[in-house]
Design an enzyme around this catalytic site. Structure first.
Site, PDB file in Angstrom:
ATOM      1  N   LYS A  71      -5.628   3.998   9.403  1.00  0.00           N
ATOM      2  CA  LYS A  71      -5.122   2.745   9.974  1.00  0.00           C
ATOM      3  C   LYS A  71      -3.944   3.163  10.851  1.00  0.00           C
ATOM      4  O   LYS A  71      -2.802   2.706  10.690  1.00  0.00           O
ATOM      5  CB  LYS A  71      -4.704   1.797   8.828  1.00  0.00           C
ATOM      6  CG  LYS A  71      -4.364   0.399   9.258  1.00  0.00           C
ATOM      7  CD  LYS A  71      -5.573  -0.434   9.614  1.00  0.00           C
ATOM      8  CE  LYS A  71      -5.143  -1.810  10.099  1.00  0.00           C
ATOM      9  NZ  LYS A  71      -6.245  -2.599  10.677  1.00  0.00           N
ATOM     10  N   TYR A  99      -1.232   5.361  -4.386  1.00  0.00           N
ATOM     11  CA  TYR A  99      -1.384   5.235  -5.836  1.00  0.00           C
ATOM     12  C   TYR A  99      -0.344   6.075  -6.590  1.00  0.00           C
ATOM     13  O   TYR A  99      -0.111   5.868  -7.775  1.00  0.00           O
ATOM     14  CB  TYR A  99      -2.801   5.646  -6.279  1.00  0.00           C
ATOM     15  CG  TYR A  99      -3.894   4.670  -5.869  1.00  0.00           C
ATOM     16  CD1 TYR A  99      -3.602   3.532  -5.140  1.00  0.00           C
ATOM     17  CD2 TYR A  99      -5.213   4.899  -6.220  1.00  0.00           C
ATOM     18  CE1 TYR A  99      -4.595   2.646  -4.751  1.00  0.00           C
ATOM     19  CE2 TYR A  99      -6.219   4.012  -5.840  1.00  0.00           C
ATOM     20  CZ  TYR A  99      -5.904   2.888  -5.098  1.00  0.00           C
ATOM     21  OH  TYR A  99      -6.897   2.016  -4.730  1.00  0.00           O
TER      22      TYR A  99
END
Ligand code: NAD
Length: 358
Positions: free
Chosen positions: A191, A140
């Site tokens: 991930k 972000y």
């Protein structure tokens, strides 16, 4: 003396914050909490009054306060404004300016509200998860970012996922510290099989975890975590994850409890100073009607007492009072069901105050 800045904001913000302030004042009057409250403007209400969603005077007051209690910001009225002065800028500005990097979002199912979940009661009964989301880094905020035009004229959007070791370690420590006060289990979500950035995330979590031998650390890929949250959510105690994964997973976890009006949150800086707010928005559809559920904001005060003001006994007093009120069958419209008694925002605040007696 605890200095608390109260920022009611927009929509139902002022209504729910008034009830939370009532609880704080009751703790002051009856239970010796040393308290000084200041009020300020943020969001659309602030834009209307000052031309800015986060005026300097609010920011200065926020910097000087021990903790901030915020309602919610936003509403249709301000949606056509330039993005730089939209109400949300007030919230994001506070988070960024105060370095509030640790977002704590508990998802707890009150057994009295088991029917409110869309999942079967036997799957969610006893659910009590704490999601620790990194709030000021990751994709972000990473640079470069933008939309560019390629040589062939096609446009391409791009963002950057980036975390420094120190950023990972500090959010990891928040999660481990919280786990020590709860079930002593941390599940780190990444991930790492695809993203190098989260490969580093996992490595730093393992390294940091060595300082917390009493806490069991496990790892899970984010896709599996999303699945496990709806399949067998009670397996989790504390989950720690990146900004974007946390954004998504915490909304999912919140909805397991079925009631947006019940869920508090905290955003903490490196010293434990924090901003406390319900996870819901300004709910313009019910603003001004006196029917909003103030419990998420009242429970945010309990988090404030626990995480910033170091008053865990008073925090428990609030949480117990909320349980008692639910036990008596009192409900605001959002959590009302057959056989319970529907009451408004003010009556719910009064009921919690009354239930704090002992
Ligand atoms: P919302 O959370 O405001 O409302 C979603 C639904 O939940 C609505 O039907 C609302 O009536 C209901 N609801 C929310 N809080 C409730 C409560 N305490 N009691 C009873 N019912 C409640 O989300 P939205 O409608 O998507 O957004 C409305 C505005 O709020 C938008 O301007 C949005 O940008 C803003 N927003 C602000 C924050 C924040 O300040 N942290 C968070 C989310 C959305």
């Amino acid at each position: 003396m605890h200095n608390i800045l109260v920022l009611p904001g927009d929509g139902i913000g002022p209504e729910v914050v008034a009830e939370a302030v009532k609880v704080l004042e009751h703790l002051h009057d009856e239970f010796g909490l040393k308290l000084e409250l200041a009020h300020g403007l943020v969001g659309g209400a602030s834009y209307d009054a000052t031309g800015s969603p986060l005026p300097d005077v609010t920011l200065a007051a926020a910097r000087g306060a021990d903790a901030i209690l915020l309602g919610a910001v936003g509403g249709q009225k301000w949606e056509s404004l330039d993005i730089a002065v939209r109400p949300e800028k007030g919230l994001l500005g506070l988070r960024a300016e105060l370095g509030l990097f640790a977002n704590l979002r508990p998802a707890r199912l009150y057994h009295q509200l088991a029917d409110a979940s869309t999942l079967k009661p036997e799957v969610v009964a006893g659910l009590d998860i704490m999601i620790v989301r990194e709030l000021t880094g990751g994709i972000y905020f990473g640079r470069p970012r933008g939309i560019r035009t390629l040589e062939n004229g096609e446009r391409e959007g791009y963002n950057t996922l980036v975390y420094r070791e120190s950023e990972i370690e500090r959010i990891g420590r928040v999660a481990f510290d919280i786990a020590m006060r709860r079930g002593k289990r941390v599940c780190s979500i990444d991930k790492a099989n695809v993203l190098e950035c989260t490969e580093l995330w996992r490595e730093v979590m393992i390294r940091t975890g060595k300082d917390y031998p009493d806490v069991e650390l496990t790892h899970m890929y984010v896709d599996n975590a999303a699945m496990q949250l709806v399949r067998r959510p009670r397996q989790f105690d504390v989950m720690v994850t990146t900004n974007m994964f946390g954004d998504i997973l915490s909304d999912c976890a919140a909805m397991l409890t079925g009631s947006i009006g019940m869920l508090p949150s905290a955003s903490l800086d490196a010293t434990g100073k924090g901003m406390y707010e319900p996870i819901h928005g300004s709910a313009p559809d019910i603003a001004g009607k006196g029917i909003a559920n103030p419990l998420a904001t009242i429970l945010s005060v309990a988090m404030m007492l626990r995480y910033t003001l170091d008053e865990p006994v008073l925090a428990e007093r609030i949480e117990r009072a909320v349980e008692r009120v639910l036990d008596t069958g009192l409900r605001t419209a959002d959590i009302h069901s057959e056989g319970t008694q529907k009451i408004g925002t003010v009556a719910m605040g009064d009921a919690v105050v009354a239930a704090m007696a002992d």
